[in-house]
Enzyme design. Sequence first.
Site, short mmCIF file in Angstrom:
data_model
loop_
_atom_site.label_atom_id
_atom_site.label_comp_id
_atom_site.label_asym_id
_atom_site.label_seq_id
_atom_site.Cartn_x
_atom_site.Cartn_y
_atom_site.Cartn_z
N TYR A 143 -10.92 -7.77 -8.99
CA TYR A 143 -10.42 -8.48 -7.81
C TYR A 143 -11.38 -9.59 -7.38
CZ TYR A 143 -6.40 -5.65 -6.32
OH TYR A 143 -5.17 -5.05 -6.21
N LYS A 194 -11.27 3.15 -18.02
CA LYS A 194 -10.82 2.87 -19.39
C LYS A 194 -12.07 2.70 -20.26
CE LYS A 194 -7.28 1.87 -21.24
NZ LYS A 194 -6.47 2.72 -22.20
N ASP A 227 -4.55 5.24 -18.14
CA ASP A 227 -3.17 5.38 -18.60
C ASP A 227 -2.75 6.85 -18.60
OD1 ASP A 227 -5.00 5.82 -20.63
OD2 ASP A 227 -3.76 4.96 -22.21
N ASP A 251 -5.48 0.46 -7.07
CA ASP A 251 -4.31 -0.23 -6.50
C ASP A 251 -3.04 0.32 -7.12
OD1 ASP A 251 -2.86 -2.25 -5.08
OD2 ASP A 251 -2.76 -3.40 -6.94
N ASP A 255 -0.14 3.36 -5.51
CA ASP A 255 1.30 3.14 -5.32
C ASP A 255 2.10 4.24 -6.02
OD1 ASP A 255 0.97 0.79 -3.86
OD2 ASP A 255 2.47 -0.32 -5.02
C1 IPM Z 1 -3.09 -2.92 -1.46
C2 IPM Z 1 -2.36 -4.22 -1.69
C3 IPM Z 1 -3.38 -5.34 -1.75
C4 IPM Z 1 -4.25 -5.09 -2.95
C5 IPM Z 1 -2.78 -6.76 -1.75
C6 IPM Z 1 -1.88 -6.99 -0.58
C7 IPM Z 1 -3.86 -7.81 -1.80
O1 IPM Z 1 -1.57 -4.14 -2.81
O2 IPM Z 1 -3.81 -2.82 -0.45
O3 IPM Z 1 -2.94 -2.02 -2.27
O4 IPM Z 1 -3.89 -5.46 -4.08
O5 IPM Z 1 -5.33 -4.52 -2.77
MG MG Z 2 -1.48 -2.22 -3.67
#
Ligand code: IPM
Ligand code: MG
Length: 370
Positions: A143, A194, A227, A251, A255
Amino acid sequence: MPARKKLLILAGDGIGPEVMAQVRRVIAWFDRFRVVSFGVVEGLVGGASFDAHGTPLTEETLADAKAADAVLLGAVGGPKWDGLPFESKPERGLLRLRKEMALFANLRPAIVFESMAEAAALRPELVRGLDIMIVRELIGGIYFGEPRGIEELPDGSRRGVNTQVYTTEEIRRVARVAFEIAGKRTGKVCSVDKANVMESGVLWREEVQSLRDEEFPDIALTHMYADNCAMQLVREPKQFDVIVTDNMFGDILSDEAAMLTGSLGMLPSASLGAASGKGYRPALYEPVHGSAPDIVGKNLANPLAAFLSFAMMLRHSFALGDEAELVETAVGNVLAGGMRTADILQPGTAKVSTLVMGDAVLRELGKLTA
Ligand code: IPM
Ligand code: MG
């Protein structure tokens, strides 16, 4: 006099203002009835800040964030700002806040509330009782790594570059957070990398292991490739307790873990810096769901992740574990009562708006403390 804490609220874009308006109601309830009260300052971040000031984060707002006891953020981003140059994008505001506040440890708990097991994407028996804590490194890795950018090559074609980079210290400080959290849970940590492909992953694995060996002998540490972890999370999620991983894998995996709980609309997060000598620790709390442009302004957004983020703030910034549990119990009871926003609607439950969900949680807080 109850303790008064300084909060900065950055509602941001999309459904951010809608869910934060509900959090303001919970804050007002705490101000009236509980041992802690809040002095709230509001500011702009993301697209909202760009529209007003031409930048996704102003120096003043950054200073306010550093001066606050804690920051509560709604969400950033949306199609309106898609065409902006990279440095002006709403997301840059959030990333700069994380970086400048040195919030290196991002805690993302994926907890399945009892009444929500049926709403998850997996079979209920796979997720019932699930309680995972993902600890994501937040201000390093690909990042932020240099070099980065898009360059033009002599033949007129282009090349995009990002750099995955980690130092010993960056790895160890986030691993330490994961071990400390695990020590208060089942003592199990799975570190995800990884290392089979990336040198930064080899270093990650070695540093996490040596910190464990030197300082946390009671922690049961395992390692997993990213993975495989993505696969194991949907195959047998309850094998995990604490997962520690880098910025990008965190990240993605968070999710994925969110969907195990029924909806992205349920997941809170805490982003923490290092505690200073005086006990102050920079911290920002935000729901994981993002700005959800498709449902903005429709009174459909799920405010529960924002409430649960507020609860994380009570626990991690102010050591008010009982108060945090109060909010979490209220949320659990409202869900058990069968109320659902659209994102978590199931057969036999009642669809309610953002506002009605807020009403229900406030009513439940009242009942629990009557
Ligand atoms: C998160 C989001 C952020 C990230 C974005 C909005 C920059 O996806 O907080 O997970 O990638 O960290
Ligand atoms: Mg995110």
